[in-house]
Design a protein around this motif. Structure first.
Motif, short mmCIF file in Angstrom:
data_model
loop_
_atom_site.label_atom_id
_atom_site.label_comp_id
_atom_site.label_asym_id
_atom_site.label_seq_id
_atom_site.Cartn_x
_atom_site.Cartn_y
_atom_site.Cartn_z
N ALA A 15 0.83 -1.21 0.00
CA ALA A 15 0.00 0.00 0.00
C ALA A 15 0.86 1.25 0.00
N PHE A 16 1.93 1.23 0.78
CA PHE A 16 2.82 2.39 0.88
C PHE A 16 3.50 2.67 -0.44
N SER A 17 3.99 1.63 -1.11
CA SER A 17 4.76 1.81 -2.33
C SER A 17 3.88 2.16 -3.53
N THR A 18 2.62 1.81 -3.48
CA THR A 18 1.72 2.08 -4.62
C THR A 18 0.78 3.25 -4.36
N ASP A 19 1.02 4.00 -3.29
CA ASP A 19 0.09 5.07 -2.91
C ASP A 19 -0.04 6.13 -3.99
N PHE A 20 1.08 6.59 -4.57
CA PHE A 20 0.99 7.65 -5.58
C PHE A 20 0.24 7.17 -6.81
N LEU A 21 0.55 5.94 -7.26
CA LEU A 21 -0.15 5.38 -8.43
C LEU A 21 -1.64 5.27 -8.14
N ALA A 22 -1.99 4.79 -6.94
CA ALA A 22 -3.40 4.64 -6.58
C ALA A 22 -4.10 6.00 -6.56
N MET A 23 -3.41 7.03 -6.06
CA MET A 23 -4.02 8.36 -6.02
C MET A 23 -4.20 8.94 -7.42
N ALA A 24 -3.24 8.70 -8.30
CA ALA A 24 -3.39 9.16 -9.68
C ALA A 24 -4.59 8.49 -10.34
N LEU A 25 -4.71 7.17 -10.15
CA LEU A 25 -5.85 6.43 -10.71
C LEU A 25 -7.17 6.95 -10.15
N LEU A 26 -7.24 7.14 -8.84
CA LEU A 26 -8.48 7.58 -8.21
C LEU A 26 -8.91 8.95 -8.70
N ASN A 27 -7.96 9.86 -8.82
CA ASN A 27 -8.33 11.22 -9.20
C ASN A 27 -8.63 11.35 -10.68
N ILE A 28 -7.92 10.60 -11.52
CA ILE A 28 -8.28 10.58 -12.95
C ILE A 28 -9.67 9.98 -13.11
N ARG A 29 -9.94 8.92 -12.37
CA ARG A 29 -11.24 8.26 -12.44
C ARG A 29 -12.35 9.19 -11.95
N ALA A 30 -12.07 9.94 -10.89
CA ALA A 30 -13.07 10.89 -10.38
C ALA A 30 -13.43 11.92 -11.44
#
Length: 276
Positions: free
Chosen positions: A134-149
């Motif tokens: 979770a720690f190492s993929t946090d930035f990628l996850a946030m980019a995905l979430l915000n693009i999706r939003a």
């Protein structure tokens, strides 16, 4: 098609919001950091910078396509259309959403932004536990979430982000919404000018570059958040790193709140522009 009284109210709210972000001057620390970042990039050859930002742009386009190809995305589109049908039975596609009032579109967009703010909050909390994945993929996850939003806010206003023009524009909105606050007014004005120049709505004819030196400030802030999490994750209460979880959840939530507000203001503006 004439504006309604509610359209006028929303237009005035957008003007007030634009004035508010235009008056944001930032603080001394932000300006000092920005000058340091600019001076650091001056030492890098221009060709290297162009290659770096080109690869970053391509990565964002790939993220967009990954989201588009999921069953979750297609199901969410269908749910939006189903919701729109409760307001107007004749609606069959996103393109029919222009039949709806702006408060109805806002209701659907609000559902999407609220859902994604919750996802970001949870993602930040999970990253704050210090788990390696979770720690190492946090930035990628946030980019995905915000693009999706942004994609779903666009869809709530009847924009099909599978079209090349809308895809590029939604990523331009992502870029603008994730810029440091003191640069957002200029980013907003650039997006509005791009709409004024729009002649065809299939291909994006303007500058399709997404990332630059200023945008990297947000990336570095995310790295600083990760550093803060790594420091405080060992301070536990009831065997949980409460402080690091709060940092992760809070920073992620605030970013998505800023992104979704910017995105909805933009797509409200487009709705009013088309209606006018």
């Amino acid at each position: 098609m004439a504006w309604t009284a509610r359209d006028v109210v929303v237009h005035n709210q957008i003007k007030e919001w634009r004035a508010e972000i235009g008056n944001y001057g930032g603080h001394d620390v932000a300006h000092t950091f920005s000058r340091w970042l600019d001076s650091s990039f001056l030492a890098i050859p221009e060709q290297v910078k162009e290659e770096f930002f080109s690869r970053l742009d391509i990565s964002l386009f790939h993220l967009h396509n990954v989201i588009q190809d999921t069953h979750l995305h297609r199901d969410a589109r269908e749910r939006l259309i189903t919701t729109a049908k409760t307001f107007e039975e004749s609606i069959a596609t996103l393109q029919d959403f222009h039949q709806l009032r702006i408060d109805q579109l806002h209701y659907m967009a609000l559902q999407q932004s609220g859902r994604h703010k919750l996802y970001s909050f949870v993602q930040g909390g999970i990253a704050g536990t210090g788990g390696l994945l979770a720690f190492s993929t946090d930035f990628l996850a946030m980019a995905l979430l915000n693009i999706r939003a942004i994609q779903f806010i666009a869809a709530a206003y009847g924009r099909d982000v599978q079209m090349p023009y809308e895809m590029t524009l939604s990523l331009k909105v992502f870029h603008a919404a994730t810029m440091p606050p003191r640069f957002q007014a200029k980013a907003w004005d650039d997006l509005v000018q791009a709409l004024d120049r729009q002649e065809l709505n299939y291909f994006y004819s303007g500058d399709d570059r997404l990332t630059d030196e200023k945008w990297l400030e947000e990336l570095i802030k995310q790295l600083m958040k990760s550093y803060a999490i790594s420091i405080f994750r060992k301070k536990k209460v009831s065997d949980l790193p409460i402080l690091s979880m709060a940092i992760g959840a809070g920073v992620n939530y605030l970013l998505t709140r800023r992104v979704t507000e910017f995105a909805e203001r933009f797509y409200q503006y487009r709705y009013l522009l088309d209606k006018q």
